[in-house]
Scaffold this motif. Structure first.
Motif, PDB file in Angstrom:
ATOM      1  N   THR A  88       0.812  -1.212   0.000  1.00  0.00           N
ATOM      2  CA  THR A  88       0.000   0.000   0.000  1.00  0.00           C
ATOM      3  C   THR A  88       0.844   1.260   0.000  1.00  0.00           C
ATOM      4  N   HIS A 123       3.466   3.038  -5.043  1.00  0.00           N
ATOM      5  CA  HIS A 123       2.571   3.487  -6.118  1.00  0.00           C
ATOM      6  C   HIS A 123       3.346   3.407  -7.425  1.00  0.00           C
ATOM      7  N   VAL A 153       3.554   3.930 -11.320  1.00  0.00           N
ATOM      8  CA  VAL A 153       2.970   4.749 -12.375  1.00  0.00           C
ATOM      9  C   VAL A 153       3.367   4.159 -13.715  1.00  0.00           C
TER      10      VAL A 153
END
Length: 357
Positions: free
Chosen positions: A212, A215, A217
């Motif tokens: 979590t 991230h 991209v």
């Protein structure tokens, strides 16, 4: 004050980090093993109970830091009969989540027979529960495994018995004198402990919390972007010939140039032939000569030869003058002048002497 000094002498042990624990009978080679795999310098002596407290060393494996704990030797007798030194090792085994390396002296040079060492292993085996465990058959340089009797082999095999669902126990033949098997045992112990720590983190859900925090991209390429196909591939698909005259495109070798331009001893390698410059005419420019950080050409007069010729011509004209060639007459006049000056100075000195008198 005594308590403070005692706490200051205790090693700094991090119970949360990756740890390897060495245990076994006294004088079986635990401290020697630790000195090899870590940067520690534990005292090693040929008598029992050289190590009287916990010693900590550190090593790097797989780009992470590990701590290795050398425990005092343990004797095979009831728990209530063990002294303070032995209880230090028992406490470390009971409370530190680490990979355990039980050192076994198969040469019996430590002073304890092999059955006694195996009995110690079985007596403290409950402390190894839920911990990676390796058994090091040490001092193989003094006695090989092939020299053991059948009874001794059976005793060693009995140490590999585990509970149902438990991980199998592996044996490693090591020698701290020749360092055989030491690196393999260290690597296996680290791998087992690392695998166990990762498994525990996955079960506790720590891996999900780590995901979590990441991230990723990614930008998908546009669907209307035309494909980029090289022209050579398009020509090949169209059936055009791709044959190329290799002789025309092949670069001439330096050896071939040497044979064309006179051969060995005559040909001089052109070091500037392949120089990449803004203008090709700069390749063979004269390299300026630098002296004391300044260009010598800046101090060279281009008309120096003409000026030197003029000076030589002027000097020749001066030498041709007759006045400069009458050397004898000039010397005679100089001698007369010196004589006259001497007489004048003599009269002056005589006059000064008369005035004093």
């Amino acid at each position: 004050e005594e308590v403070r000094q005692h706490l200051g002498r205790l090693p700094s042990i991090n119970p949360a980090t990756r740890t390897l624990i060495l245990t076994g009978y006294p004088n079986v080679g635990k401290s020697s093993f630790m000195n090899i795999v870590t940067n520690a310098n534990v005292d090693v002596q040929p008598y029992a109970f050289t190590t009287k407290s916990l010693f900590v060393g550190h090593l790097d494996y797989n780009y992470v830091r590990w701590q290795v704990i050398d425990t005092p030797g343990i004797l095979d007798h009831p728990l209530e009969d063990r002294n303070t030194i032995e209880m230090t090792a028992i406490t470390a085994l009971a409370h530190l989540p680490a990979s355990v390396l039980f050192v076994l002296d198969i040469s019996e040079m430590c002073g304890y027979p092999l059955p006694v060492q195996v009995a110690l292993f079985h007596s403290i085996k409950p402390l190894f529960r839920n911990r990676p465990l390796l058994i090091l058959l040490n001092k193989t340089d003094l006695r090989k495994m092939s020299d053991l009797s059948e009874q001794e082999n059976e005793l060693i095999k009995s140490m590999a018995q585990t509970e149902e669902g438990g991980a199998p126990i592996e044996f490693f033949e090591t020698s701290c004198a020749t360092k055989d098997g030491v690196d393999a045992a260290r690597a296996k112990a680290c791998d087992l402990l690392m695998e166990k720590r990762i498994t525990q983190k996955v079960k506790m859900g720590k891996a999900e919390t780590l995901k979590t925090r990441l991230h990723i991209v990614g930008n998908a390429p546009p669907t209307d972007r035309p494909p980029c196909i090289p022209q050579s591939v398009l020509r090949e698909r169209a059936g055009e010939s791709m044959a190329v005259d290799e002789e025309e495109n092949r670069e001439q070798l330096e050896r071939e140039r040497m044979e064309e331009l006179g051969g060995a001893g005559v040909y001089s390698v052109d070091l500037w032939r392949k120089a990449i410059l803004e203008e090709q005419t700069w390749k063979y420019d004269v390299i300026p000569e630098i002296l004391d950080g300044q260009n010598v050409v800046d101090f060279v007069d281009p008309d120096i030869d003409a000026k030197l010729a003029e000076l030589e011509k002027e000097e020749a004209l001066l030498l041709q003058e007759t006045k400069l060639r009458d050397d004898d007459e000039v010397l005679d006049k100089w001698k007369g002048t010196k004589k006259l000056l001497g007489e004048v100075h003599s009269r002056i000195r005589q006059k000064k002497l008369e005035n004093r008198l």
